[in-house]
Design an enzyme around this catalytic site. Structure first.
Site, PDB file in Angstrom:
ATOM      1  N   GLY A 159       0.780  -1.091  -0.055  1.00  0.00           N
ATOM      2  CA  GLY A 159       0.017  -0.071  -0.117  1.00  0.00           C
ATOM      3  C   GLY A 159       0.880   1.146  -0.143  1.00  0.00           C
ATOM      4  O   GLY A 159       1.903   1.123   0.470  1.00  0.00           O
ATOM      5  N   GLY A 160       0.163   2.487  -0.612  1.00  0.00           N
ATOM      6  CA  GLY A 160       0.976   3.813  -0.807  1.00  0.00           C
ATOM      7  C   GLY A 160       2.367   3.224  -1.079  1.00  0.00           C
ATOM      8  O   GLY A 160       2.545   2.732  -2.515  1.00  0.00           O
ATOM      9  N   ASP A 161       3.518   3.832  -0.205  1.00  0.00           N
ATOM     10  CA  ASP A 161       4.829   3.577  -0.914  1.00  0.00           C
ATOM     11  C   ASP A 161       5.560   2.580  -0.156  1.00  0.00           C
ATOM     12  O   ASP A 161       6.729   2.384   0.015  1.00  0.00           O
ATOM     13  CB  ASP A 161       5.761   4.597  -0.757  1.00  0.00           C
ATOM     14  CG  ASP A 161       5.589   5.386   0.794  1.00  0.00           C
ATOM     15  OD1 ASP A 161       4.800   4.870   1.448  1.00  0.00           O
ATOM     16  OD2 ASP A 161       6.464   6.307   0.852  1.00  0.00           O
ATOM     17  N   GLU A 162       4.813   1.550   0.233  1.00  0.00           N
ATOM     18  CA  GLU A 162       5.514   0.450   1.033  1.00  0.00           C
ATOM     19  C   GLU A 162       5.377  -1.045   0.334  1.00  0.00           C
ATOM     20  O   GLU A 162       4.513  -1.123  -0.357  1.00  0.00           O
ATOM     21  CB  GLU A 162       4.609   0.160   2.349  1.00  0.00           C
ATOM     22  CG  GLU A 162       4.714   1.369   3.356  1.00  0.00           C
ATOM     23  CD  GLU A 162       3.869   1.071   4.662  1.00  0.00           C
ATOM     24  OE1 GLU A 162       4.132   1.839   5.563  1.00  0.00           O
ATOM     25  OE2 GLU A 162       2.987   0.093   4.704  1.00  0.00           O
TER      26      GLU A 162
END
Length: 335
Positions: free
Chosen positions: A225-228
């Site tokens: 998710g996101g930048d993970e």
């Protein structure tokens, strides 16, 4: 959370219900043909008639079970086709034997039903039905693959998504030779705020393409998710995990040329090795997350290897503020 099994369960139940109606139609049409084939007042033995219907339903259920579940090897499909022919033949012959007619016509009825021409037509129709079911199985297989891709693939990067990770964590245990590398981009929010979310999406896509270079049969990469991102390596020593982390950081920090603009980001990586006793996949992820935050506190654009006892502090509300850090915490790369 979206569960593919729920969707497939509904599809399976609908197919099974449809199979019952289809079988009932074929069965009733078969008996109707027998009734109108003779001028006599033909009746049917109830027990044999129900056996004929049951044979048809069970055969159809078998077909759809083979189509929806298990490995679809050629041998399995061939065996299923043979059982289909036997089941449908059982339905046809038992239904014919259920016919009750005057004694003088009984021999004629049985002979008429089982004469060679009828048997040839019967097996010809069964072969055609098998072909239809194979085509139907292929269509359902493609549908299942499309649903799995929708449910378990990140639409932006093409990597496995959070749903895929949850399924992986539920079905797998930690191998002592495994390593989890948790990656979080540094200053990604600044890119979104200064260059726009469209550029941010393009950046995430490019990061995903660079990370795909680290995938192989022993490694899987998830976008959580996101930048993970998370890399799970099944056969990986500590030295190999650190070498992979270095290579990933080098790949991430190279400039990004996006829509005529240049963006620069780095990454922080937390490593958790499978040698920690009694760890589950979920625990490994939490430990790798804690190690990643220590890497950020040490100056970013580096990795850190999890050591037992870190989580209690680094998952506390003080995480990331720089307050309450142990005096033994010193700045360094790749501890």
């Amino acid at each position: 959370m979206f569960h593919l099994s729920h969707v497939l369960g509904r599809i399976r139940n609908r197919w099974f219900a449809a199979a019952s109606f289809v079988t009932g139609s074929v069965w009733s049409a078969h008996l109707a043909v027998l009734v109108f084939h003779w001028d006599d007042n033909v009746r049917y033995d109830t027990t044999l008639t129900l056996i004929s219907l049951l044979a048809g339903i069970m055969t159809t259920f078998l077909i759809f079970h083979l189509a929806l579940f298990g490995n679809k090897s050629r041998l399995r499909l061939a065996g299923g086709g043979l059982l289909t022919m036997i089941g449908m033949a059982t339905m046809y012959i038992t239904g014919s034997e259920a016919a009750i007619a005057p004694d003088e016509d009984r021999a004629y009825i049985v002979h008429s039903v089982l004469r060679p021409v009828d048997l040839f037509l019967l097996f010809g129709v069964l072969a055609a039905m098998c072909l239809v079911y194979i085509v139907a199985w292929r269509a359902m297989r493609l549908q299942k693959q499309a649903l799995e891709k929708l449910a378990y693939t990140d639409p932006l990067t093409g990597l496995l998504n959070r749903n895929a990770w949850d399924r992986y964590a539920e079905k797998n245990t930690v191998n002592r030779n495994a390593a989890f590398l948790f990656l979080d981009l540094d200053e990604f929010k600044s890119v979104n705020d200064t260059l726009g979310h469209d550029i941010g999406d393009m950046l995430i896509w490019e990061v995903g393409q660079r990370l795909k270079a680290f995938q192989n049969k022993h490694r899987q990469i998830f976008r959580l998710g996101g930048d993970e991102f998370l890399l799970v390596a099944l056969q990986c020593s500590e030295a190999s995990a650190k070498k992979t982390a270095c290579d990933m950081l080098e790949a991430i920090k190279a400039p990004y040329r996006l829509a005529g603009k240049v963006a620069h980001v780095s990454g922080s990586i937390g490593i958790c090795l499978g040698s920690v006793p009694g760890s589950s996949c979920t625990t490994m992820l939490k430990n790798a997350d804690a190690a990643m935050y220590r890497a950020k506190l040490l100056g970013r654009n580096q990795f850190f290897t999890y050591r037992e006892g870190m989580s209690a502090f680094f998952l506390s509300p003080l995480r990331g503020t720089g307050k309450g850090l142990p005096k033994s915490l010193t700045k360094g790369r790749g501890a």
